[in-house]
Structure formats: structure tokens, C-alpha cells
Scaffold this active site. Structure first.
Site, mmCIF file in Angstrom:
data_model
loop_
_atom_site.group_PDB
_atom_site.id
_atom_site.type_symbol
_atom_site.label_atom_id
_atom_site.label_comp_id
_atom_site.label_asym_id
_atom_site.label_seq_id
_atom_site.Cartn_x
_atom_site.Cartn_y
_atom_site.Cartn_z
ATOM 1 N N GLY A 11 7.439 -0.281 6.747
ATOM 2 C CA GLY A 11 7.501 1.178 6.735
ATOM 3 C C GLY A 11 6.484 1.818 7.659
ATOM 4 O O GLY A 11 6.816 2.711 8.454
ATOM 5 N N ARG A 33 -1.985 13.849 5.473
ATOM 6 C CA ARG A 33 -1.060 14.644 4.666
ATOM 7 C C ARG A 33 -1.678 16.036 4.534
ATOM 8 O O ARG A 33 -2.687 16.207 3.847
ATOM 9 C CB ARG A 33 -0.847 14.011 3.295
ATOM 10 N N ARG A 69 -4.729 -8.863 0.014
ATOM 11 C CA ARG A 69 -4.872 -7.405 0.075
ATOM 12 C C ARG A 69 -5.582 -6.835 -1.147
ATOM 13 O O ARG A 69 -6.063 -5.705 -1.118
ATOM 14 C CB ARG A 69 -3.494 -6.754 0.237
ATOM 15 N N LYS A 81 -3.115 9.038 10.306
ATOM 16 C CA LYS A 81 -2.149 9.560 9.336
ATOM 17 C C LYS A 81 -2.824 10.579 8.421
ATOM 18 O O LYS A 81 -3.830 10.283 7.791
ATOM 19 C CB LYS A 81 -1.557 8.417 8.508
#
Length: 312
Positions: free
Chosen positions: A226, A195, A97, A193
Site C-alpha cells: 500500500g 494527515r 517489526r 506523509k
């Protein structure tokens, strides 16, 4: 399979190594791995390997540093034992990653690991579903990056799930989800997603028709779980009939298993690229073996046949 090939396993995932050997019709090589009192790793190859084509099976999963060092020392021991070639089978490539600089003054760890492995000396890498395809370019030797998708598709098709939608938990995985959808006759949805502003909870918007549908969340790995658990909740909130999850690598860090258990997943399907301890095995987790795929690749490499057909 003739006697010119040998397969050795480190401690990270002995089960998949044994399965690979079973499919190849050979015994795994004898190796003595232990730690000295100060934590240093000791390696001794117990078999005569002079002139053999050797494959080392070792995921660099947790504890990643120990398993990486173990791999490097096994490679060095075999090289000094005069093998003809070394191929490293890394079902799960740890540090994958960290494949680019995302902020100033940080390393590209995936490249550093590649350099560490390569400097010891090897001829080929065999792995599965790298987190970033560009990691193949971090090595100067050939890298065969196999995919879990064919094994997963065969399993999904046997379940005969109607009204199937393959859902990517983010925009980056959309192409993976689209390609898999073609294998199982499923449509595509993406979770976006956002915000809205600082100090406001992230909002998950679903792009695609999922109401009354059976959804499969598809990702390359599950770490803390998560993201996928929040994604599953969002899908159910938007009217999904059921939610499955499928990923290649079950890292399952921290409270991942508890999160999965408390989320309304019908099933969570993983490849056996990482050994799952007994304490983390729950009814919702289904493990599919990719050992036959790796064994087939090893056999093709050994007999100088094309490996590309295994990528379909």
C-alpha cells in the site's frame, strides 16, 4: 570447503539454501520434515553430524509460526546430535517489526523470538537487513546483519539509468536511501506523509527534485504494498519520468501483487530472502539472488576470516 561443515534447510526457502550449498561446493544435509496428523512438526536429521560445524537456513516468513517452530526443532535435533557449533542463517527475520513497545500492554515480539531461538542453543546468527538494527542487541551471540545494497547496486549500475533519484518512502529510511544513492550516483528525495486533520486523506509531499527524473523507491520490505504504490503514484503525479521500486524482503501479503500490477512501476526488484510462490510471480517482479553473499559469509565464518568486508 571441507567435510567439517554441513548446511541444513527448513521448508521456508529451500531454493536459497540449495544455491548457498552450490556456491560452497557441498550437498545440503539430509533432513526429514513432516507434520503429524494433529499439526505437530516432526524433525529427523538423516546425516551423521557429530563434531560438524552446522548452518541452518530458515527464513521465519509466512507461515511465520510454523517456520519458527521448525527452526527451533531443527536446532534442538542438531544440538542433541553432538554438532560442534550451530549458526542460524535467517535471511528474513519475522516478527522484526515488533521491535519496541508502541503502546501500553504489548510485547516486544522481536525480543521474544530472539529469546526462543537463543534458549535452544546456538553460536551465531546470520541475517539480512533487519527491520531495526537494535534487534542485533536482543541476542547475546554474535549477529552478522548483511545488506542487500551491494547486490542491488551492481544490478542498478548495469541498467545505466540516467537522472537517477533514490526515494525513501518515509523519513525513517532517508539514511538508507542516501547511502544507496552514493553507490549508484543518484540524488536523494523523501516522501513526507501528513494527515492535515482527522478524517482527511493522507497527503504525500515530495521533498527533493524528481520532475523528469527516473526514481527508485527504496525500502527494507514490501508487505501489503500500500505505501509504495501510493508513493509511486505521488512521484508520477509530481512529474517523475519513471518509477522503480527496490526492497530486500518481498513479504507480499494480501493484495500486494494486485496493487503492484496496477501501479505504473517500471520494475520491482526484490532479494530472494523469502520464497515467492508461483501464483505471485508477475512480470514486474525481478528477483536477485543473495545466496552468493550468504555463502561468502559462511565460508569466512568457517575459516575464521573477517565478515565485515561484506557489509560495504
Amino acid at each position: 570447503m571441507n567435510g567439517d561443515i554441513a548446511v541444513f534447510a527448513g521448508n521456508s526457502n529451500k531454493q536459497i539454501a540449495e544455491e548457498i550449498c552450490t556456491h560452497l561446493g557441498i550437498q545440503s544435509g539430509k533432513i526429514n520434515l513432516k507434520k503429524f496428523s494433529d499439526g505437530e512438526i516432526s524433525v529427523k536429521i538423516e546425516d551423521n553430524v557429530r563434531g560438524k560445524e552446522v548452518f541452518i537456513v530458515q527464513s521465519t516468513s509466512a507461515p511465520a509460526n510454523d517456520h519458527l517452530m521448525e527452526l527451533i526443532l531443527i536446532m534442538d535435533a542438531l544440538r542433541r546430535a553432538s554438532v560442534s557449533s550451530i549458526s542460524v542463517v535467517i535471511p528474513y527475520y519475522g516478527y522484526g517489526r515488533q521491535d519496541r513497545k508502541v503502546e501500553p500492554r504489548v510485547p516486544i515480539s522481536a525480543r521474544v523470538v530472539a529469546d526462543l531461538i537463543e534458549v535452544v542453543g546456538l553460536d551465531r546468527i546470520l541475517t539480512m537487513d533487519l527491520h531495526a538494527d537494535q534487534i542485533q542487541g536482543f541476542f547475546r551471540v554474535p549477529v552478522d546483519n548483511l545488506h542487500f545494497a551491494p547486490v542491488l547496486a551492481e544490478y542498478v549500475n548495469t541498467k545505466k539509468i540516467d537522472d537517477l533519484v533514490i526515494v525513501s518512502p518515509d523519513s525513517g529510511g532517508a539514511e538508507r536511501a542516501r547511502a544507496f544513492g552514493k553507490k549508484v550516483n543518484g540524488s536523494l528525495a523523501i516522501i513526507d506523509k501528513r494527515r492535515p486533520k482527522a478524517n482527511v486523506s493522507e497527503v504525500m509531499n515530495v521533498i527533493g527534485e524528481i520532475e523528469g527524473k527516473n526514481c527508485i523507491l527504496l525500502d527494507d520490505m514490501i508487505d501489503t504494498a500500500g505505501t509504495i504504490c501510493k508513493a509511486a503514484d505521488a512521484l508520477l503525479k509530481h512529474g517523475a519520468k519513471s518509477v522503480y521500486c527496490a526492497a530486500t524482503h518481498g513479504v507480499l501479503s494480501g493484495e500486494a501483487v494486485d496493487r503492484i500490477n496496477s501501479t505504473q512501476f517500471s520494475e520491482v526488484v526484490l532479494a530472494n530472502t523469502i520464497a515467492i510462490p508461483e501464483s505471485k510471480k508477475i512480470n514486474k517482479l525481478k528477483s536477485l539472488s543473495v545466496a552468493p553473499l550468504f555463502a561468502n559469509a559462511i565460508q569466512r565464518i568457517h575459516t575464521n576470516q573477517s565478515v565485515s568486508t561484506l557489509f560495504d
